[in-house]
Enzyme design. Structure first.
Site, short mmCIF file in Angstrom:
data_model
loop_
_atom_site.label_atom_id
_atom_site.label_comp_id
_atom_site.label_asym_id
_atom_site.label_seq_id
_atom_site.Cartn_x
_atom_site.Cartn_y
_atom_site.Cartn_z
N SER A 1 0.92 -1.26 0.19
CA SER A 1 0.25 -0.14 -0.22
C SER A 1 0.96 1.27 -0.13
O SER A 1 2.01 1.14 0.27
CB SER A 1 -0.53 -0.22 1.35
OG SER A 1 0.13 0.61 2.32
N ASP B 1 -1.71 -2.13 -3.84
CA ASP B 1 -2.58 -1.85 -3.67
C ASP B 1 -3.55 -0.77 -3.64
O ASP B 1 -2.08 0.36 -2.78
CB ASP B 1 -2.34 -2.51 -1.63
CG ASP B 1 -4.04 -3.07 -1.44
OD1 ASP B 1 -4.77 -3.10 -2.09
OD2 ASP B 1 -3.59 -2.83 -0.31
N HIS B 2 -4.36 -0.27 -3.83
CA HIS B 2 -4.89 1.00 -3.23
C HIS B 2 -4.13 2.38 -4.30
O HIS B 2 -3.93 3.11 -3.63
CB HIS B 2 -4.93 1.13 -2.43
CG HIS B 2 -6.43 0.41 -1.71
ND1 HIS B 2 -7.66 0.76 -1.88
CD2 HIS B 2 -6.83 -0.46 -1.17
CE1 HIS B 2 -8.78 -0.24 -1.94
NE2 HIS B 2 -7.98 -1.21 -1.05
N ILE C 1 -5.77 -9.26 2.63
CA ILE C 1 -5.96 -9.59 3.77
C ILE C 1 -5.16 -9.22 4.37
O ILE C 1 -3.41 -9.34 3.89
CB ILE C 1 -5.68 -11.44 3.89
CG1 ILE C 1 -7.05 -11.98 3.45
CG2 ILE C 1 -5.58 -11.73 5.52
CD1 ILE C 1 -6.59 -13.59 4.08
P1 13P Z 1 -8.85 -5.53 5.72
O1 13P Z 1 -8.91 -5.29 6.86
O2 13P Z 1 -9.99 -6.51 5.83
O3 13P Z 1 -7.67 -6.75 5.62
O4 13P Z 1 -8.49 -5.70 3.96
C1 13P Z 1 -7.75 -5.53 3.33
C2 13P Z 1 -7.52 -4.57 2.48
O5 13P Z 1 -8.95 -5.18 1.23
C3 13P Z 1 -6.59 -4.36 1.51
O6 13P Z 1 -6.08 -4.05 -0.09
O1 G3H Z 2 -6.98 -1.32 1.72
C1 G3H Z 2 -5.86 -1.19 2.91
C2 G3H Z 2 -4.78 -2.12 3.42
O2 G3H Z 2 -5.48 -2.23 4.43
C3 G3H Z 2 -3.50 -0.93 3.72
O3 G3H Z 2 -3.60 -0.39 4.86
O4 G3H Z 2 -2.76 1.94 3.89
O5 G3H Z 2 -2.70 1.54 6.29
O6 G3H Z 2 -1.18 0.46 5.18
P1 G3H Z 2 -2.75 0.76 5.34
ZN ZN Z 3 -8.29 -2.98 0.11
#
Ligand code: 13P
Ligand code: G3H
Ligand code: ZN
Length: 309
Positions: free
Chosen positions: A50, A82-83, A255
């Site tokens: 992330s 991620d995101h 996860i």
């Molecule tokens: P959780 O917070 O359910 O683990 O989801 C993680 C997630 O979607 C990361 O992109």
């Molecule tokens: O979707 C979010 C993930 O759990 C990542 O979390 O942005 O705190 O690293 P973070």
């Molecule tokens: Zn997510």
């Protein structure tokens, strides 16, 4: 060993009715735990990073740790953003060797989401990298921003079909009632499987992604609370719901929270039971073991990806 894309993995997962775990990585212990569990169970795995992880650990450290983990365990892994919030972060990850990126335009209008996602797809595909888009809005905590349950928007199946056609994305994250963080449901957990089914009908063979899919393992929540923590009313997605989603169009299950809970429970356990301990290797070592155990459990009993490497 090499970083691979999700293309073949998702095809096999879709046909086989299982899902691949996408686990968030933030430090060495987490990377070791996930890759060791995946290697021992011969399971495909996605390591995802992330913006918060990049800020905390620095991209160069994460990349070097992932390379070391592949060498040490002998498995190929997918390295995924991620995101991704904008084109620039997706481009930076493509340029740095990631094999998969997510562009999260879920907060934008449909048209702006399509335009942004398309731009990322064009750049990523030209470099052999696959792209995950998102349509619909999850509730919960993301990048320290809290989206209220009332602001969550379920994915519209007809829009999902158009979005995939217009953007050329390789997979799509949808909102069917899951949410980020440890507080997913106030009462009874409920997911909109009817929406997932309709999307599967409109987009046959197309891989769907489930974010916010931690189970918020009750044993960890209890242990954390018993060892001085305070997680009141934490509740996640029941494992049987995740198994059902994996047997449908869902090929990637995200996860993160369960990793945080496993580590926190283990560290609190050590510090409570052995107050004389002050060597970080003792509690971080136990945290690593606990994450490995948790990931192995998911692979075997929830994702169904054991032996599919
Ligand atoms: P959780 O917070 O359910 O683990 O989801 C993680 C997630 O979607 C990361 O992109
Ligand atoms: O979707 C979010 C993930 O759990 C990542 O979390 O942005 O705190 O690293 P973070
Ligand atoms: Zn997510």
């Amino acid at each position: 060993m090499a970083l691979i894309t999700t293309k073949e993995l998702f095809k096999k997962a879709y046909e086989g009715g299982y899902a691949i775990g996408a686990f968030n990585i933030n430090n060495m212990e987490i990377i070791q735990a996930i890759t060791e569990a995946a290697a021992e169970l011969r399971s495909p795995v996605i390591l995802q990073v992330s913006a918060g992880a990049r800020k905390y650990a620095k991209p160069a450290y994460l990349m070097a740790l992932v390379e070391a983990a592949m060498k040490e365990t002998g498995i190929d892994v997918v390295l995924h953003l991620d995101h991704g919030a904008d084109f620039e972060i997706c481009k930076a990850c493509v340029d740095n060797g990631f094999t998969s990126v997510m562009i999260d335009g879920s907060h934008l209008s449909f048209e702006d989401n399509v335009a942004l996602t398309k731009k990322v797809v064009e750049y990523a595909h030209a470099h052999g990298v696959v792209v995950e888009g998102e349509l619909g809005r999850l509730a919960g905590v993301e990048d320290d921003v809290k989206v209220a349950e009332s602001d969550a928007i379920f994915t519209d199946p007809a829009e999902a079909e158009r979005f995939v056609e217009l953007t050329g994305v390789d997979s799509l994250a949808i909102a069917i009632g899951t949410s980020h963080g440890a507080y997913k449901f106030k009462t009874q957990p409920k997911l909109r499987f009817d929406i997932l089914e309709e999307i599967g009908r409109r987009l046959p063979g197309f891989p769907i992604v489930l974010h916010g899919a931690s189970s918020v393992v009750p044993e960890y929540v209890d242990e954390i609370n018993a060892c001085g923590g305070k997680l009141d009313g934490a509740l996640g997605v029941p494992e049987d719901m995740l198994r059902k989603a994996a047997s449908m169009a869902v090929c990637k299950i995200n996860i993160d929270s369960d990793i945080r809970l496993a580590m926190t429970a283990a560290i609190r356990r050590v510090l409570k039971n052995q107050p004389e301990v002050f060597d970080p290797r003792t509690y971080l070592g136990e945290a690593r073991e606990e994450v490995k155990k948790m990931v192995a459990h998911k692979i075997k009993n929830v994702l169904g990806s054991e032996g599919k490497l």
